[in-house]
Every structure is written in C-alpha cells, then in structure tokens.
Design a protein around this motif. Sequence first.
Motif, PDB file in Angstrom:
ATOM      1  N   LEU A   1      35.696  38.548  35.420  1.00 33.78           N
ATOM      2  CA  LEU A   1      34.906  39.518  36.179  1.00 33.78           C
ATOM      3  C   LEU A   1      35.755  40.333  37.149  1.00 33.78           C
ATOM      4  CD1 LEU A   1      31.776  37.353  37.185  1.00 33.78           C
ATOM      5  CD2 LEU A   1      31.977  38.953  35.259  1.00 33.78           C
ATOM      6  N   LEU A   2      36.751  39.705  37.735  1.00 32.61           N
ATOM      7  CA  LEU A   2      37.516  40.341  38.819  1.00 32.61           C
ATOM      8  C   LEU A   2      39.001  40.336  38.481  1.00 32.61           C
ATOM      9  CD1 LEU A   2      35.753  38.565  41.843  1.00 32.61           C
ATOM     10  CD2 LEU A   2      35.255  40.852  40.936  1.00 32.61           C
ATOM     11  N   SER A   3      39.425  41.300  37.671  1.00 35.99           N
ATOM     12  CA  SER A   3      40.840  41.326  37.279  1.00 35.99           C
ATOM     13  C   SER A   3      41.260  42.719  36.840  1.00 35.99           C
ATOM     14  CB  SER A   3      41.103  40.321  36.155  1.00 35.99           C
ATOM     15  OG  SER A   3      42.483  40.241  35.873  1.00 35.99           O
ATOM     16  N   THR A   4      40.959  43.740  37.660  1.00 40.68           N
ATOM     17  CA  THR A   4      41.365  45.093  37.310  1.00 40.68           C
ATOM     18  C   THR A   4      42.730  45.425  37.902  1.00 40.68           C
ATOM     19  OG1 THR A   4      40.249  45.997  39.262  1.00 40.68           O
ATOM     20  CG2 THR A   4      38.993  45.939  37.223  1.00 40.68           C
ATOM     21  N   TYR A   5      43.371  46.441  37.327  1.00 36.72           N
ATOM     22  CA  TYR A   5      44.652  46.951  37.827  1.00 36.72           C
ATOM     23  C   TYR A   5      45.736  45.882  37.908  1.00 36.72           C
ATOM     24  CZ  TYR A   5      41.795  50.965  39.053  1.00 36.72           C
ATOM     25  OH  TYR A   5      40.931  52.042  38.996  1.00 36.72           O
ATOM     26  N   GLY A   6      45.705  44.915  37.006  1.00 41.09           N
ATOM     27  CA  GLY A   6      46.756  43.915  36.949  1.00 41.09           C
ATOM     28  C   GLY A   6      46.793  42.961  38.110  1.00 41.09           C
ATOM     29  N   ASP A   7      45.653  42.760  38.800  1.00 37.85           N
ATOM     30  CA  ASP A   7      45.656  41.906  39.987  1.00 37.85           C
ATOM     31  C   ASP A   7      46.062  40.465  39.689  1.00 37.85           C
ATOM     32  OD1 ASP A   7      44.960  43.847  41.873  1.00 37.85           O
ATOM     33  OD2 ASP A   7      42.824  43.639  41.445  1.00 37.85           O
ATOM     34  N   GLN A   8      45.949  40.038  38.428  1.00 38.70           N
ATOM     35  CA  GLN A   8      46.353  38.676  38.118  1.00 38.70           C
ATOM     36  C   GLN A   8      47.864  38.501  38.261  1.00 38.70           C
ATOM     37  OE1 GLN A   8      44.589  37.086  34.583  1.00 38.70           O
ATOM     38  NE2 GLN A   8      45.102  34.991  35.113  1.00 38.70           N
ATOM     39  N   GLY A   9      48.590  39.622  38.331  1.00 37.91           N
ATOM     40  CA  GLY A   9      50.014  39.548  38.620  1.00 37.91           C
ATOM     41  C   GLY A   9      50.302  38.894  39.956  1.00 37.91           C
ATOM     42  N   ASN A  10      49.307  38.865  40.845  1.00 36.98           N
ATOM     43  CA  ASN A  10      49.497  38.183  42.121  1.00 36.98           C
ATOM     44  C   ASN A  10      49.780  36.696  41.923  1.00 36.98           C
ATOM     45  OD1 ASN A  10      49.116  40.477  43.758  1.00 36.98           O
ATOM     46  ND2 ASN A  10      46.889  40.239  43.708  1.00 36.98           N
ATOM     47  N   THR A  11      49.173  36.089  40.904  1.00 37.25           N
ATOM     48  CA  THR A  11      49.448  34.674  40.643  1.00 37.25           C
ATOM     49  C   THR A  11      50.887  34.485  40.182  1.00 37.25           C
ATOM     50  OG1 THR A  11      48.749  34.746  38.312  1.00 37.25           O
ATOM     51  CG2 THR A  11      47.042  34.332  39.948  1.00 37.25           C
TER      52      THR A  11
ATOM     53  N   ALA B   1      37.260  44.736  45.318  1.00 36.19           N
ATOM     54  CA  ALA B   1      35.943  44.103  45.188  1.00 36.19           C
ATOM     55  C   ALA B   1      35.977  42.682  45.734  1.00 36.19           C
ATOM     56  CB  ALA B   1      35.504  44.099  43.730  1.00 36.19           C
ATOM     57  N   GLY B   2      37.087  41.978  45.485  1.00 37.21           N
ATOM     58  CA  GLY B   2      37.232  40.624  46.015  1.00 37.21           C
ATOM     59  C   GLY B   2      37.266  40.599  47.528  1.00 37.21           C
ATOM     60  N   TYR B   3      37.850  41.620  48.127  1.00 35.52           N
ATOM     61  CA  TYR B   3      37.865  41.767  49.584  1.00 35.52           C
ATOM     62  C   TYR B   3      36.458  41.974  50.116  1.00 35.52           C
ATOM     63  CZ  TYR B   3      38.627  44.571  53.917  1.00 35.52           C
ATOM     64  OH  TYR B   3      38.587  45.101  55.191  1.00 35.52           O
ATOM     65  N   GLN B   4      35.718  42.894  49.511  1.00 37.62           N
ATOM     66  CA  GLN B   4      34.372  43.203  49.983  1.00 37.62           C
ATOM     67  C   GLN B   4      33.445  41.996  49.912  1.00 37.62           C
ATOM     68  OE1 GLN B   4      32.862  46.576  47.844  1.00 37.62           O
ATOM     69  NE2 GLN B   4      34.088  48.043  49.009  1.00 37.62           N
ATOM     70  N   LEU B   5      33.513  41.248  48.822  1.00 42.03           N
ATOM     71  CA  LEU B   5      32.561  40.136  48.681  1.00 42.03           C
ATOM     72  C   LEU B   5      32.901  38.948  49.572  1.00 42.03           C
ATOM     73  CD1 LEU B   5      33.655  37.620  46.703  1.00 42.03           C
ATOM     74  CD2 LEU B   5      33.247  39.312  44.927  1.00 42.03           C
ATOM     75  N   LEU B   6      34.082  38.966  50.207  1.00 43.15           N
ATOM     76  CA  LEU B   6      34.398  37.952  51.216  1.00 43.15           C
ATOM     77  C   LEU B   6      33.619  38.196  52.506  1.00 43.15           C
ATOM     78  CD1 LEU B   6      38.276  37.570  50.891  1.00 43.15           C
ATOM     79  CD2 LEU B   6      36.508  36.025  50.023  1.00 43.15           C
ATOM     80  N   GLY B   7      33.077  39.399  52.666  1.00 47.52           N
ATOM     81  CA  GLY B   7      32.343  39.753  53.877  1.00 47.52           C
ATOM     82  C   GLY B   7      30.879  39.363  53.817  1.00 47.52           C
TER      83      GLY B   7
END
Length: 238
Positions: A15-25, A95-101
């Motif tokens: 659901l939450l993996s746009t713009y290559g964000d999984q590269g953070n792992t 989106a992950g940032y926003q839903l932490l709020g």
Amino acid sequence: MSSDRIKIVWIYPDLLSTYGDQGNTIVLERRAALRGIQTETINVRSDQAVPQDGDIYLLGGGEDRPQILAAHRLRRDGGLPAAARRGAVVFGVCAGYQLLGHEFGGEEGQPVQGLGLLDIHSNRGEQRAVGEIVGDVSSELQVPRITGFENHQGVTHLGQTVKPFAQVVAGIGNGNGFEGAYSGRVLGTYMHGPALVRNPGLADLLLRWAAGRDLRPIDDSWAGRLREERLNAVVPAT
C-alpha cells in the motif's frame, strides 16, 4: 540500552511504497552492516499483523485510497502504536508521515483519522507541491542539510508537542516554511528520494536512536557525492 542487532519493519509495502521508498530499508541495512551491526528486515503486508518487537518501523508514500486503507488497518491492528509507546523508532514519508498524525485529508478532502503518534493535522492544499526540496535540520538532531523530492498536495499543521524537522530552504514541505515533524523517536517528512539514500546523516540518526549509542564513522565518499550533487542542483554553492 545499546544493541548490535536491529530489527527493521517495513510496513505495508503493498500500500505504501511509491517513489522507491523501500530503498530506505536497503540503506539502513548497508550502513548498519558497515559498522558490524546485524539487521533483520521484515516486510509486513496489509493483511498481516504488525510485530511489536521491532526497532525501526518505516512507512512510505502512497495514493489517497491506499493511505486511507493503511490508516484504518494500522489503527485496528495496534502494533505500531504499541511499538512507538515502548520507544521504537518510527519514520514516515509523505502519506506515511501524514497518517502518523491525528488527521489527514482523504481523496475528497474529507478528514481521516490517523494514528496520533505525532501531534500534527494535515489537509489538502490548493496547489500540488512537486519538485526538489532542501532544508536545514533542527540543530538538536545533528543532521546536515537535507535534500529530497516532494510530490504531494498536503498542508501539515504542527501542534505544541512536536518540533519541525527542518526549515525549508527550497521547496514547499509542510506549507508553512517548515518540513516534516518529530517527537521523541517518531519522525515524519515529505521527502522521497529515497530520503535515507540522499541523506546518510538522517539514516544514521535513525540507526543511532535504535542502537542506543553513537556510531563509528564510515567511508561516505560515494553517498556524499550524491548528496552534494543534488544540493548544488537546487541551491548552488557560493
């Protein structure tokens, strides 16, 4: 307590993996390994329970409907809030940032309840923020100037119990001159890039929080070249 083993939990890659964000792992695994720190990475899909024994939890970006679905399932699951309460590191992007709020704007702008891990409220702005973003990080975090890519229509308002992650030098960020927010070991940002690949100092901040100690220096020449190239493309050195 310090640790030589770190468990990384990548939340909802379906659901939450746009713009290559999984590269953070990947960059966390690599920078930990260079220091002799073992890592275990778990990808938790949206139909699976979120384990509460992780050390670093990562959330990426996503479209409106997946973001709403992720928020509903994470609230119902309860694993991530429980881990945050016991002191785990939580890093959310876009989106992950926003839903932490406490709340964010849904696909029609309707308010959607978040997890309340950060004292922030987000809603939809009139214009979309697209392009490079550069910011100067809060001095207490000891992270050099950040660089990333943003693509969102969110406006994020910070409450009294959080601090802005960075002051915007170029780009939009939260929409009020600041970018991201943090409280304790929970940190959110609008930066893609992936954020931790572009900003090794930020990756090391998360590792330092999780390990509970300072990290020994490593050769950052290649990562530094990438970072400086992107910074100079947006804010040329004088």
